[in-house]
Design a protein around this motif. Structure first.
Motif, PDB file in Angstrom:
ATOM      1  N   LEU A  32     -14.333   3.931 -10.806  1.00 58.76           N
ATOM      2  CA  LEU A  32     -13.854   4.444  -9.517  1.00 58.76           C
ATOM      3  C   LEU A  32     -12.774   3.529  -8.948  1.00 58.76           C
ATOM      4  CD1 LEU A  32     -13.891   6.303  -7.107  1.00 58.76           C
ATOM      5  CD2 LEU A  32     -15.965   5.215  -6.284  1.00 58.76           C
ATOM      6  N   CYS A  33     -13.017   2.208  -8.985  1.00 61.48           N
ATOM      7  CA  CYS A  33     -12.033   1.272  -8.435  1.00 61.48           C
ATOM      8  C   CYS A  33     -10.719   1.360  -9.215  1.00 61.48           C
ATOM      9  CB  CYS A  33     -12.573  -0.157  -8.481  1.00 61.48           C
ATOM     10  SG  CYS A  33     -13.898  -0.409  -7.293  1.00 61.48           S
ATOM     11  N   ARG A  34     -10.842   1.525 -10.527  1.00 56.02           N
ATOM     12  CA  ARG A  34      -9.641   1.601 -11.354  1.00 56.02           C
ATOM     13  C   ARG A  34      -8.865   2.884 -11.029  1.00 56.02           C
ATOM     14  NH1 ARG A  34      -8.590   2.507 -17.022  1.00 56.02           N
ATOM     15  NH2 ARG A  34      -6.499   1.685 -17.317  1.00 56.02           N
ATOM     16  N   SER A  35      -9.615   3.967 -10.850  1.00 58.49           N
ATOM     17  CA  SER A  35      -9.008   5.255 -10.527  1.00 58.49           C
ATOM     18  C   SER A  35      -8.230   5.182  -9.211  1.00 58.49           C
ATOM     19  CB  SER A  35     -10.138   6.274 -10.431  1.00 58.49           C
ATOM     20  OG  SER A  35      -9.669   7.566 -10.555  1.00 58.49           O
ATOM     21  N   ILE A  36      -8.856   4.559  -8.177  1.00 59.20           N
ATOM     22  CA  ILE A  36      -8.203   4.427  -6.858  1.00 59.20           C
ATOM     23  C   ILE A  36      -6.972   3.525  -6.983  1.00 59.20           C
ATOM     24  CG2 ILE A  36      -8.502   3.503  -4.516  1.00 59.20           C
ATOM     25  CD1 ILE A  36     -11.470   4.374  -4.720  1.00 59.20           C
ATOM     26  N   LYS A  37      -7.094   2.442  -7.791  1.00 62.54           N
ATOM     27  CA  LYS A  37      -5.969   1.502  -7.979  1.00 62.54           C
ATOM     28  C   LYS A  37      -4.754   2.240  -8.555  1.00 62.54           C
ATOM     29  CE  LYS A  37      -4.650  -2.406 -10.922  1.00 62.54           C
ATOM     30  NZ  LYS A  37      -4.067  -3.382 -10.008  1.00 62.54           N
ATOM     31  N   LEU A  38      -5.022   3.098  -9.569  1.00 61.65           N
ATOM     32  CA  LEU A  38      -3.922   3.834 -10.188  1.00 61.65           C
ATOM     33  C   LEU A  38      -3.328   4.871  -9.227  1.00 61.65           C
ATOM     34  CD1 LEU A  38      -5.332   4.517 -13.772  1.00 61.65           C
ATOM     35  CD2 LEU A  38      -3.377   3.095 -13.188  1.00 61.65           C
ATOM     36  N   GLN A  39      -4.221   5.583  -8.531  1.00 59.62           N
ATOM     37  CA  GLN A  39      -3.747   6.671  -7.650  1.00 59.62           C
ATOM     38  C   GLN A  39      -2.934   6.127  -6.479  1.00 59.62           C
ATOM     39  OE1 GLN A  39      -4.093   9.764  -8.491  1.00 59.62           O
ATOM     40  NE2 GLN A  39      -4.774  11.125  -6.865  1.00 59.62           N
ATOM     41  N   CYS A  40      -3.396   5.005  -5.914  1.00 63.53           N
ATOM     42  CA  CYS A  40      -2.736   4.477  -4.702  1.00 63.53           C
ATOM     43  C   CYS A  40      -1.800   3.303  -4.999  1.00 63.53           C
ATOM     44  CB  CYS A  40      -3.790   4.044  -3.676  1.00 63.53           C
ATOM     45  SG  CYS A  40      -4.850   5.397  -3.173  1.00 63.53           S
ATOM     46  N   GLU A  41      -1.652   2.970  -6.293  1.00 63.13           N
ATOM     47  CA  GLU A  41      -0.762   1.875  -6.693  1.00 63.13           C
ATOM     48  C   GLU A  41      -1.093   0.590  -5.927  1.00 63.13           C
ATOM     49  OE1 GLU A  41       3.221   3.286  -6.213  1.00 63.13           O
ATOM     50  OE2 GLU A  41       3.019   4.800  -7.774  1.00 63.13           O
ATOM     51  N   LEU A  42      -2.347   0.142  -6.057  1.00 61.13           N
ATOM     52  CA  LEU A  42      -2.800  -1.052  -5.340  1.00 61.13           C
ATOM     53  C   LEU A  42      -2.659  -2.273  -6.235  1.00 61.13           C
ATOM     54  CD1 LEU A  42      -6.024   0.472  -3.747  1.00 61.13           C
ATOM     55  CD2 LEU A  42      -3.820   0.132  -2.656  1.00 61.13           C
ATOM     56  N   TYR A  43      -2.079  -3.368  -5.684  1.00 59.02           N
ATOM     57  CA  TYR A  43      -2.010  -4.648  -6.421  1.00 59.02           C
ATOM     58  C   TYR A  43      -1.980  -5.771  -5.405  1.00 59.02           C
ATOM     59  CZ  TYR A  43       2.637  -2.618  -5.834  1.00 59.02           C
ATOM     60  OH  TYR A  43       3.724  -1.952  -5.331  1.00 59.02           O
ATOM     61  N   SER A  44      -1.986  -7.015  -5.891  1.00 61.65           N
ATOM     62  CA  SER A  44      -2.258  -8.180  -5.023  1.00 61.65           C
ATOM     63  C   SER A  44      -1.326  -8.301  -3.821  1.00 61.65           C
ATOM     64  CB  SER A  44      -2.172  -9.474  -5.835  1.00 61.65           C
ATOM     65  OG  SER A  44      -3.119  -9.410  -6.865  1.00 61.65           O
ATOM     66  N   SER A  45      -0.067  -7.896  -3.982  1.00 62.50           N
ATOM     67  CA  SER A  45       0.861  -8.137  -2.867  1.00 62.50           C
ATOM     68  C   SER A  45       0.796  -7.026  -1.814  1.00 62.50           C
ATOM     69  CB  SER A  45       2.292  -8.226  -3.404  1.00 62.50           C
ATOM     70  OG  SER A  45       2.612  -6.985  -4.023  1.00 62.50           O
ATOM     71  N   ARG A  46      -0.082  -6.021  -2.005  1.00 57.72           N
ATOM     72  CA  ARG A  46      -0.138  -4.896  -1.061  1.00 57.72           C
ATOM     73  C   ARG A  46      -1.131  -5.166   0.060  1.00 57.72           C
ATOM     74  NH1 ARG A  46       0.761   0.091  -3.016  1.00 57.72           N
ATOM     75  NH2 ARG A  46       0.345   0.734  -0.885  1.00 57.72           N
ATOM     76  N   GLN A  47      -0.853  -4.510   1.186  1.00 53.49           N
ATOM     77  CA  GLN A  47      -1.761  -4.576   2.343  1.00 53.49           C
ATOM     78  C   GLN A  47      -2.154  -3.143   2.698  1.00 53.49           C
ATOM     79  OE1 GLN A  47       0.298  -6.393   5.618  1.00 53.49           O
ATOM     80  NE2 GLN A  47      -1.241  -7.961   5.880  1.00 53.49           N
ATOM     81  N   ILE A  48      -3.450  -2.907   2.944  1.00 56.49           N
ATOM     82  CA  ILE A  48      -3.843  -1.583   3.465  1.00 56.49           C
ATOM     83  C   ILE A  48      -4.697  -1.802   4.707  1.00 56.49           C
ATOM     84  CG2 ILE A  48      -3.809  -0.502   1.160  1.00 56.49           C
ATOM     85  CD1 ILE A  48      -6.904  -0.459   1.309  1.00 56.49           C
ATOM     86  N   ALA A  49      -4.730  -0.796   5.591  1.00 59.56           N
ATOM     87  CA  ALA A  49      -5.565  -0.886   6.797  1.00 59.56           C
ATOM     88  C   ALA A  49      -6.663   0.161   6.696  1.00 59.56           C
ATOM     89  CB  ALA A  49      -4.728  -0.640   8.041  1.00 59.56           C
ATOM     90  N   ILE A  50      -7.884  -0.268   7.016  1.00 60.06           N
ATOM     91  CA  ILE A  50      -9.038   0.636   6.908  1.00 60.06           C
ATOM     92  C   ILE A  50      -9.723   0.734   8.265  1.00 60.06           C
ATOM     93  CG2 ILE A  50     -11.258   1.016   5.762  1.00 60.06           C
ATOM     94  CD1 ILE A  50     -10.208  -0.732   3.468  1.00 60.06           C
TER      95      ILE A  50
END
Length: 1500
Positions: A1104-1122
Motif C-alpha cells: 500500500l505504501c509503495r502504491s501511494i508513493k508511486l501514485q503521488c510521487e512521494l520522496y524525501s524532499s517533498r512536503q505534504i499536509a495532512i
C-alpha cells in the motif's frame, strides 16, 4: 340539534324527500352523540386519580413543563365554589371567537357528517398523535398510552430487503458489532434492543394499524419496470356515472324592453337627475356606529363630478400640457368607509372620459396580493391614482414623507379629489357626453385562482345595457331606497347602486357590520327600504344578533338580493334567516339569490315573487355524481347529498349555454354539469392589456359533440359551474376557481369547507376561517385544508378535530386529504374585506411560511398513483451472460486496473521495503536528522517534530516498556489510545519493535464519556487487547468516576502511560518470520453502526505504501499536509506509515484544532507552499461554511493557495460533488485551482482502491438517471435532465489494484456502464475480519471470493459498495483510454422500498433542498416506513412548515411516501470523524425516544 332545523316550505315532491332525509338524519343523531368528547363530571373524579400519569420521563419533560402539564390536566376537575353553575348550557355569544362561518351552515349536512363519523367510530381507528417538544408548545394533557404489545409491527409494503449473509452480533447496544454481510431485515422487524413499548414504537404501531385499512380508491398497478413513463392514467371505473341526456339547447332570456326616454349613456342619466331632481338623495354613508354620516344628493353628485372631470382634464399639468387624455386609465383608491368620495371620483372619470380602475387601499408592503395589484396597474398602464385626503394621510410613507413604492407597482402620481382641491369649471365648459359605444367605460379587478389580478374592461354600452337589464329584471322604480352591504367599488355593489333609476342607496360598510351586525336590518326598518343587497354572511350575522332588537320590521322589502346565492351552501342561510325574520314581516318570496361574475356581470337573478305563489323547488344532488360532472338525484347515500337552490332565470337580452369546463367549449348534455357561458351586450369585453387571455374567455364559440361550431356568436365564460333545471331555472353548484381536480374527479372547495365546518368546529376553528386549495404533487392535485385555530384550543381537541375532518371528507366526498394544517388565529393572509386570501395561503404553504401550530399529513390515503412495486426477477445465469473473451452480453467487461507496481531489483531496497520497522531503522542510520513529522497547534505553531532517529529511539523506549511493564508476548494485541500527534506514531512503531499487534482507537471525548467510552471499551474487548498504551491525561480519564458511570473501570487491561519513559532499549527489535503476519488491526464503525476490525499484514502495508508513493510521487524532499483523523483506513496510513516508507515530510494538523482556528489548514498550505494535501469531508465542510464569506480577509492575510496542485478528500463513500464544487468555487479567489480538488475511495476490505495522483487525467463527472439507479441500472443522461444525478469519479485506481463490477446476486461480471458491486484484487487487500467468532464462511465470502463464470481463478475481495466502470475518451499515463470508477454508495446503507433500491444520500439531498431552515437530514427505514430526520437551523416556529415540504419533495423526486418526519435541533444527527452520518445510531436513538425532537409527524 333538531330544534334548530329550518322549516322548508317546498311546493314540490322534493319537500317529501327532504322530510324523509330529515327523519333519517335524526336517527343518526343519537348514534353520533357519543362522538362528542365527553367531559367528565367533577363529582366522579378527584385530582389524585390523575397523578400517576404524570411521572417524569427521561428526556421527556422539564420541571417547568411538568408543572404546566399538571396544572392543565387538573384544571377541569378543580371543585368550583358553591353557587357556580356547573351544568352544561349553550348560549349564543355575540360574534365570539368560535362562531361558525354560516355561509356554509346546513343542519342537514351537519347531521350527515355526524352519521359518517359514527361509521368511522365503529371501526375504532386510533390515529397516532404527533409528538411535540414540551418546552416550546402547550403541554398535552393526555399522553398516548403505551402499548404493551411487543409483537413486531406488520410489513406494510411486503417487499423484504435481500440478505447478504448470516448475522454476526457483538455484545453491546452502543455500537452494534456486525459484519457487512448481515442483512438489516432482521433489525427492521424488531426494535433491536429498544423496548417496543417505547412511545415512538407505540405510535409507529398505531400508524401501521391505520395503514392496514383498505385504501379508497384501490392502488392501481399500472407501472411497468422498463417504462420510461412513471405514471399512467388509471383505467376508468366502469361504474362511473356518465351523462345520458340530449345535448343542451341554448337558453334565451326575455327580450330587453325598449323604453322611450332611456338615456343614451349612464352619465346622461346622472346629468338628468342632477338637473331635474337635484335635491333627491343619491347616497347615504354611515359612520362606524351605524348612524348616517352624510347624504349626497343627485345635485351635489353631479356638480362635484363635473368639477372633478374639469380638474382632471385641465388643471393637473402646467398650462400647456395635458396630463390626462380621454381613454387614459386612472386608479381609484378609496376606503370602504367612504362611498361618497368614490362615487364622485367614478362619475367624474366617466364624465372626463378617462377609465377608472378601482382598487383596494394598500395598507402595507406586506398586504396579501399587493404585487399582483401592481401587475394589474402595469397591464392597464395606470400612472395616476385618485384618492381622498384622509386616505392619502393613512397610506404608508417613507421616512422622507413620500408614499411608499409598493412591491411590483408602477410609479404613480397621487391626486386628492376632496372638493376644496377641485376647480370650478367656467360657465361655458360642459363635459362631453357621447352616446354609449364600445370603448371601455371602467375596469374592474378580478383575482384568479392562481392569485394573478387582471382587469375586466366593461364598455360604455355594456354598462348602460347592464343597468337596463337589471332595471327590467329587478323591476326597479324611480326613487326607491336600497340598502347595500356589499363593496360599492365593484361587482353588484357598483352595478345596483348605479344612478340610472334615481335610487337612494344606503351604504353599510364592512367595519359597521363588524361592530353592529344588525345595522343593515335597522337601516331597512328605518328607511322602509324596498331592496337590500347582502351576502349570506350578513344574513347569518343578523340572525346571531337579532334578539337584541325585537321591533325591527322587514315588511317593506320587496327584494332581498343574496349576492352569493350561487354558492350551493347559501340555501341554508336563506332558510334560517327566513325562519327567524318571518315574524318581523319578511316575506318568503322576496329572497332573490343571484349569480354573477366579473367577466359576464349578472348571469341570472331570481325575480321577486308574487305573494302566495309557490316557491321554486330545490335540487337534492348526489355529491358522487357531481364529482364526475353529472347530475344525479341523490337516492342511495343520504350523507353525501347537496341541496341547491336556483338563482332564477337568465338575464333579459342574454343567451346562455353550458359547456365542458376543460378542453374545447363543447356543449354539455342536459344532465351534465358545465361552465355557464353567456352572450349578452351587458357583459365584460376583455381582460385589459391581455389579448391572449381575452380570446379564451371573451370570444368562446361553443361546439357540438362533433366539434362543429354551433354558430358565430361569441360567448363569455362566467367561471360558474352549473346546469339548467326544469322551467329554465339556473342552478349553480360551484366556481371554476374553487374546483379541485383530484384523480380525474371534480371537488368543490366550498363543499369541503362545509364538511369541515360541520365537524364541531366551535372548540377548534377560529371564526370558521378555513381555506381549501389543491397543490400539484407527483402528477396529481392533492387537497390541502388550512384552518385558523382558536387561541384556547387544546392539542387534543385540535388533533381530534383534524382526524375527524379527515374521516368526514373521506366518507362524504370520497376523496383523501393530503394535508390538514391549523395555524394560529388571525395569521392567514386576508382579502380587503377580511376573507382568507387563498392563493397567498397556498403560496405560504408551498414556500414553508405558513407556520402551522398543528399539522396532519395523510399521503398514504390520497396518493394512489405510485408506480407498482418492482418484483425482482429470479436470479440465474442465462444465455445472455455468455462471455466471449473480454465481452459479456456483447459489452466490454466492466473492469479497470491501476498501473503495474513493477519489480524491485536492488536487494537493499527489498530489505528496506519488506517491513516498515526495517525501513525506519534504515532511515535512522542513513539520514538520522531528516525531519519526518511536524505537528502544528491551533495557532499554526510547531509543537512537535520527529526526525528519523528521534522516532526510532522513542519506538525503542516504548518497546522496552511493553516487554518490561506489560510483560507482553509476541503477537498479542495492544490498544493505542492517543490524541492525533507524534506520540501515536511512536507508540505504533514501538508495538512493531516489540512484536505486538497495534490496535489504534480514537480516545473517548472527555465531555461526552457516556457516549464515546463504551465504543472504546467494546474495541478493547473485541480485540482482546493485553495492554493499553496512552497518555497520563487519558489514563486518569479511564480511571475516573465519570468513566465508572459508563463502563466497568476495574477490568481494564494493563495501562501504560508513555509520557515519561526511562531511556531503555529492548533486548532485540522483533522481525516477523513472514510478511503475511499481521502488522496491525484496523477497527472502524461504519455508517450503519457496525464495528468491523480488519487484519492488515506486513506485506499489505508495504504494498500500500509503495502504491501511494508511486501514485503521488512521494520522496524525501517533498512536503505534504495532512488534516485528517488518524484512527482508521487511509487516514491512519497517511498519518503514521507513508512518511516512514517514502521519506517525505508530513505536516500534521489535528482536525479538532480547526474548531478554534478555522483558517489553520488553509493558512498552513499557503505558508509552507504545500503542493499535496489530504483532508476529510468534515474539514472541507468546516472551511466552506466557516470561511466561505471571508475570502477577502484571507487574501488580506496573504493566504495564497495557487501552490496546491492536489487536495484529496479521504473517504469511504460516494464523492460529495456539491461540497467539493462549493469549496473549489469559494477559494478560487485565493488562488485555488479548480482542478486541484479530488477524492479517494477505500473500504474495509481494501483501505485504498483509488487516489487521485499527480499525473493522469482530471476526475470526470457524469450524469446518471436516478430512476434507472433504483432498478440497479445505469443510464447516462445530459446535464440538467430531470431526475439526473451527478457523479464524480472517485480518483484514479492505485498501482497494483484491479477492480471488476459484479452482479452481487449471480456473482457474474457485468458489462461496461452497468451498476454492480465493486470487487477488488490487490497485494494490499486486508487479510480478513478480526472478530470474536471465527466466521470462516464470511471471511471467504468477503476476502477470497471468485467469479461464478469468466475468470474463476482470481481471488477477489468484496468492497460492499455499488458502482460502475466507464471507459472515457481521456488517455492515461501509458497512452491507453482511461477507465473511470464511479462509486454510487454502500450496499449496506441502501434502503429497499417498494422493491427498488434507494441510496439515503439522494433522499437526504432532496430533503435538504426543501427549505432554507433544514441544516442537515438523515433517513432510515423502520418496518418498511421511511423515517426522515431533519435538523432545524431556523426558529422552532418553522418546524411544522417542514413536514409538508419534506413529504412533497420525497414524493416528487423519489416516488416514496414518507412515514414519519422528525424535526430535531442542529447537531442531533450523529456524524463520525470522517464526516459520515451514523444513520443506525440515529435510528436506535429515535426508537428509544432519546432524540428530544422538536416535532414528530406520523404521516398517515
Amino acid at each position: 340539534m333538531l330544534s334548530s332545523f329550518a322549516i322548508y316550505r317546498l311546493a314540490s315532491p322534493t319537500f317529501l324527500v327532504l322530510i324523509f332525509h330529515t327523519f333519517l338524519f335524526s336517527l343518526s343523531v343519537s348514534e353520533s352523540l357519543h362522538l362528542l368528547p365527553t367531559l367528565p363530571y367533577v363529582s366522579k373524579f378527584s385530582p389524585v386519580l390523575f397523578l400517576p400519569s404524570l411521572k417524569l420521563e427521561v428526556s421527556d419533560i422539564t420541571q417547568k413543563g411538568y408543572e404546566k402539564k399538571r396544572t392543565k390536566l387538573l384544571a377541569p376537575y378543580i371543585i368550583q365554589a358553591p353557587g357556580e353553575d356547573t351544568s352544561p348550557h349553550i348560549t349564543v355569544t355575540h360574534r365570539n371567537g368560535g362562531t361558525r362561518d354560516d355561509r356554509y351552515r346546513s343542519d342537514i349536512h351537519t347531521e350527515a357528517v355526524q352519521a359518517a363519523l359514527a361509521k368511522h367510530k365503529e371501526e375504532k381507528m386510533a390515529l397516532p398523535m404527533p409528538t411535540k417538544r414540551r418546552s416550546t408548545y402547550v403541554p398535552s394533557p393526555i399522553e398516548t398510552p403505551s402499548s404493551q404489545n411487543s409483537a413486531p409491527p406488520p410489513d406494510v409494503t411486503a417487499v423484504a430487503p435481500p440478505s447478504r449473509g448470516p448475522r454476526v452480533d457483538l455484545p453491546s447496544n452502543t455500537v452494534r458489532g456486525m459484519s457487512r454481510g448481515q442483512s438489516r431485515s432482521s433489525m427492521m422487524e424488531t426494535a433491536d434492543g429498544v423496548p417496543v413499548s417505547s412511545r415512538v414504537s407505540t405510535k409507529i404501531q398505531q400508524l401501521l394499524n391505520t395503514l392496514k385499512r383498505p385504501k379508497r380508491p384501490p392502488l392501481s398497478e399500472f407501472f411497468t419496470d422498463d417504462s420510461e413513463e412513471i405514471v399512467e392514467v388509471p383505467q376508468p371505473d366502469p361504474n362511473t356515472p356518465k351523462p345520458e341526456g340530449r345535448q343542451i339547447i341554448p337558453v334565451k332570456g326575455e327580450p330587453l324592453g325598449v323604453v322611450s326616454n332611456w338615456p343614451p349613456a349612464l352619465q346622461a342619466a346622472l346629468a338628468r337627475w342632477g338637473a331635474t331632481q337635484g335635491k333627491s338623495p343619491a347616497l347615504t354613508a354611515l359612520d362606524i356606529t351605524g348612524k348616517p354620516l352624510y347624504t349626497l344628493t343627485y345635485g351635489k353628485l353631479w356638480s362635484r363630478s363635473v368639477k372633478l372631470a374639469y380638474t382632471l382634464l385641465n388643471k393637473l399639468g402646467t398650462k400647456n400640457e395635458q396630463i390626462l387624455k380621454p381613454g387614459d386609465r386612472v386608479a381609484l383608491v378609496y376606503p370602504n368607509s367612504d362611498p361618497g368620495m368614490f362615487w364622485v371620483a367614478f362619475y367624474g372619470c366617466l364624465l372626463a372620459e378617462v377609465i377608472p380602475v378601482p382598487i383596494e387601499v394598500p395598507l402595507s408592503r406586506k398586504d396579501a396580493g399587493i404585487s399582483q395589484v401592481g401587475f394589474l396597474l402595469g397591464s392597464c398602464g395606470v400612472g395616476l391614482a385618485l384618492t381622498s385626503e384622509i386616505c392619502l394621510k393613512g397610506l404608508p410613507k417613507t421616512p422622507t414623507g413620500e408614499i411608499l413604492q409598493f412591491k411590483g407597482w408602477p410609479r404613480m402620481k397621487w391626486v386628492i379629489t376632496d372638493s376644496k382641491y377641485l376647480t370650478k369649471p367656467s360657465k361655458d365648459w360642459q363635459p362631453h357626453i357621447p352616446t354609449a359605444n364600445t370603448d371601455p367605460a371602467y375596469i374592474e379587478y378580478k383575482a384568479s385562482k392562481e392569485g394573478t389580478v387582471v382587469g375586466v374592461a366593461v364598455s360604455k354600452v355594456a354598462m348602460l345595457t347592464h343597468c337596463q337589464a337589471l332595471t327590467q329584471a329587478c323591476n326597479y322604480c324611480e326613487g326607491e331606497t336600497l340598502v347595500n352591504v356589499l363593496d360599492f367599488k365593484k361587482d353588484m355593489g357598483l352595478w345596483h347602486g348605479a344612478v340610472m333609476n334615481r335610487i337612494h342607496t344606503i351604504s353599510v360598510p364592512y367595519a359597521v357590520m363588524k361592530a353592529c351586525p344588525l345595522s343593515w336590518v335597522q337601516r331597512v326598518h328605518i328607511h322602509k327600504a324596498r331592496v337590500s343587497l347582502v351576502k349570506c354572511r350578513d344574513l347569518h350575522w343578523a340572525m346571531m344578533a337579532h334578539r337584541d332588537q325585537r321591533d325591527t320590521s322587514l315588511a317593506s322589502l320587496r327584494m332581498l338580493i343574496v349576492a352569493d346565492g350561487a354558492n350551493p351552501w347559501s340555501v341554508s342561510s336563506c332558510d334560517a334567516f327566513l325562519n327567524v325574520f318571518q315574524s318581523h314581516g319578511l316575506k318568503p318570496e322576496v329572497i332573490c339569490p343571484c349569480a354573477t361574475s366579473p367577466e359576464a356581470m349578472t348571469v341570472a337573478i331570481r325575480r321577486p315573487g308574487v305573494p302566495g305563489a309557490p316557491l321554486p323547488a330545490r335540487a337534492i344532488l348526489s355529491m358522487g355524481g357531481l364529482s364526475h360532472g353529472v347530475i344525479r338525484v341523490n337516492t342511495e347515500d343520504k350523507n353525501s347529498a347537496l341541496t341547491v337552490q336556483d338563482v332564477g332565470h337568465v338575464m333579459p337580452g342574454a343567451l346562455m349555454c353550458i359547456v365542458k369546463p376543460d378542453g374545447p367549449p363543447q356543449l354539455c348534455k342536459t344532465d351534465e354539469i358545465g361552465e355557464i357561458i353567456i352572450n349578452s351586450r351587458a357583459g365584460g369585453n376583455m381582460y385589459y392589456g391581455l389579448p391572449g387571455l381575452t380570446k379564451n374567455t371573451f370570444e368562446v364559440i361553443p361546439v357540438n359533440a362533433n366539434g362543429v361550431p354551433i354558430g358565430e356568436i361569441p360567448f363569455v365564460r362566467s367561471g360558474l359551474l352549473g346546469f339548467v333545471g326544469p322551467g329554465s331555472l339556473i342552478f349553480v353548484v360551484g366556481k371554476i376557481e374553487g374546483l379541485l381536480m383530484v384523480s380525474g374527479r371534480r371537488h368543490n372547495a366550498d363543499d369541503l369547507v362545509a364538511t369541515a365546518l360541520a365537524v364541531e368546529p366551535v372548540k377548534t376553528v377560529y371564526r370558521g376561517r378555513i381555506a381549501v386549495f389543491s397543490v400539484t404533487v407527483f402528477y396529481d392535485e392533492r387537497v390541502v385544508i388550512v384552518a385558523e385555530q382558536r387561541p384556547d384550543a387544546s392539542e387534543e381537541d385540535s388533533f381530534q378535530w383534524m382526524s375527524r375532518v379527515l374521516q368526514a371528507i373521506d366518507s362524504i366526498h370520497q376523496v383523501g386529504l393530503y394535508c390538514l394544517a391549523l395555524v394560529p388565529a388571525n395569521t392567514l393572509p386576508k382579502t380587503p374585506l377580511g376573507g382568507i386570501h387563498i392563493s397567498d395561503t397556498k403560496q405560504y404553504f408551498l414556500d414553508g411560511n405558513l407556520h402551522p401550530c398543528n399539522i396532519l399529513m395523510c399521503p398514504h390515503t390520497c396518493v394512489t398513483n405510485l408506480p407498482k412495486p418492482r418484483q425482482k426477477q429470479p436470479v440465474g445465469v442465462g444465455p445472455a451472460s455468455v462471455m466471449v473473451g473480454n465481452l459479456v452480453a456483447g459489452k466490454r467487461i466492466a473492469q479497470a486496473a491501476g498501473r503495474d507496481l513493477g519489480m524491485i531489483e536492488d536487494q537493499d531496497l527489498v530489505r528496506k521495503h519488506q517491513y516498515l520497522t526495517e525501513a525506519l531503522q534504515w532511515r535512522a542510520q542513513t539520514d538520522p536528522d531528516h525531519v519526518l513529522y511536524v505537528l502544528l497547534n491551533a495557532k499554526g505553531v510547531t509543537v512537535g517534530t520527529a526526525t528519523c532517529v528521534q522516532l526510532h529511539k522513542r519506538a525503542e523506549k516504548i518497546a522496552a516498556a511493553l516487554t518490561e511493564k506489560g510483560s507482553i508476548n509476541t503477537g498479542e494485541n495492544v490498544v493505542l489510545l492517543y490524541p492525533p500527534g507524534i506520540d501515536l506514531i511512536a507508540a505504533f512503531y514501538g508495538c512493531l519493535y516489540a512484536g505486538c499487534v497495534p490496535v489504534n482507537v480514537r480516545p473517548p471525548h472527555p465531555q461526552n464519556l457516556a457516549a464515546t467510552l463504551p465504543t472504546v471499551r467494546m474495541i478493547i474487548d473485541v480485540s482482546k487487547a493485553a495492554c493499553i498504551l496512552t497518555t497520563q491525561n487519558l489514563m486518569r480519564t479511564l480511571r475516573s468516576k465519570e468513566a465508572a458511570a459508563s463502563v466497568n473501570i476495574k477490568t481494564w487491561p494493563t495501562i501504560i502511560d508513555t509520557d515519561d519513559l526511562p531511556r531503555r532499549r529492548p533486548p532485540q527489535i522483533y522481525k516477523p518470520p513472514t510478511a503475511e503476519m499481521i502488522a496491525y488491526l484496523d477497527f472502524s464503525v461504519s455508517t450503519t453502526g457496525m464495528l468491523t476490525g480488519v487484519k492488515i499484514s506486513h506485506a499489505a502495508v508495504s504494498a500500500l505504501c509503495r502504491s501511494i508513493k508511486l501514485q503521488c510521487e512521494l520522496y524525501s524532499s517533498r512536503q505534504i499536509a495532512i488534516c485528517l483523523d488518524p484512527y482508521c483506513g487511509l487516514g491512519f496510513v497517511l498519518w503514521c506509515l507513508a512518511s516512514v516508507y517514502s521519506g517525505h515530510q508530513s505536516i500534521l494538523i489535528p482536525p479538532f484544532e480547526l474548531e478554534s482556528c478555522l483558517s489553520l489548514w488553509l493558512g498552513t498550505l499557503s505558508q509552507y507552499r504545500i503542493r499535496d494535501t489530504f483532508c476529510s469531508y468534515s474539514v472541507m465542510e468546516l472551511c466552506t461554511k466557516g470561511l466561505g464569506t471571508q475570502t477577502e480577509l484571507l487574501k488580506a492575510r496573504g493566504v495564497n493557495l495557487s501552490c496546491v496542485r492536489s487536495c484529496v478528500v479521504i473517504a469511504e463513500e460516494r464523492p460529495r460533488l456539491a461540497l467539493t464544487h462549493s469549496f473549489s468555487k469559494l477559494f478560487k479567489d485565493v488562488g485555488l485551482s479548480s482542478r486541484a480538488v479530488s477524492t479517494a475511495f477505500g473500504s474495509r476490505v481494501n483501505l485504498a482502491v483509488c487516489l487521485q495522483g499527480t499525473t493522469g487525467p482530471d476526475p470526470c463527472t457524469v450524469y446518471v438517471d436516478m430512476k434507472s439507479l433504483r432498478h440497479d441500472r445505469v443510464r447516462l443522461v445530459e446535464r440538467g435532465a430531470p431526475q439526473s444525478l451527478p457523479l464524480m469519479e472517485s480518483g484514479k485506481i492505485l498501482p497494483g489494484v484491479r477492480v471488476i463490477i459484479v452482479n452481487p446476486e449471480t456473482r457474474g461480471p457485468l458489462g461496461d456502464s452497468h451498476l454492480g458491486e465493486i470487487w477488488v484484487n490487490s497485494p494490499h487487500n486486508a487479510s480478513g475480519y478480526y472478530t470474536i467468532y471465527g466466521e470462516e464462511s464470511l471471511q471467504a465470502d468477503h476476502f477470497n471470493t471468485k467469479l461464478s463464470f469468466g475468470d474463476p481463478q482470481t481471488l477477489w475481495a468484496r468492497t460492499g459498495y455499488l458502482g460502475f466502470v466507464k471507459r472515457t475518451e481521456l488517455l492515461d499515463a501509458s497512452g491507453d483510454r482511461h477507465d473511470a470508477l464511479f462509486v454510487v454508495g454502500s450496499l449496506d446503507e441502501t434502503l429497499e422500498l417498494r422493491g427498488l433500491r434507494y441510496h439515503p444520500i439522494d433522499i437526504e439531498t432532496s430533503v435538504s433542498r426543501a427549505h432554507r431552515s433544514i441544516a442537515e437530514s438523515a433517513v432510515f427505514t423502520w418496518t418498511n416506513l421511511l423515517v426522515v430526520v431533519s435538523e432545524l437551523c431556523g426558529s422552532e416556529h418553522d418546524a411544522l412548515d417542514l413536514v409538508p415540504l419534506i413529504t412533497n419533495v420525497v414524493l416528487e423526486e423519489h416516488h416514496l411516501i414518507v412515514g414519519v418526519v422528525v424535526i430535531v435541533d442542529p447537531g442531533v444527527i450523529p456524524i463520525n470523524s470522517r464526516g459520515e452520518k451514523q444513520r443506525m445510531h440515529l435510528r436506535d436513538s429515535f426508537l428509544a425516544d432519546q432524540l428530544d425532537p422538536i416535532y414528530v409527524a406520523y404521516n398517515m
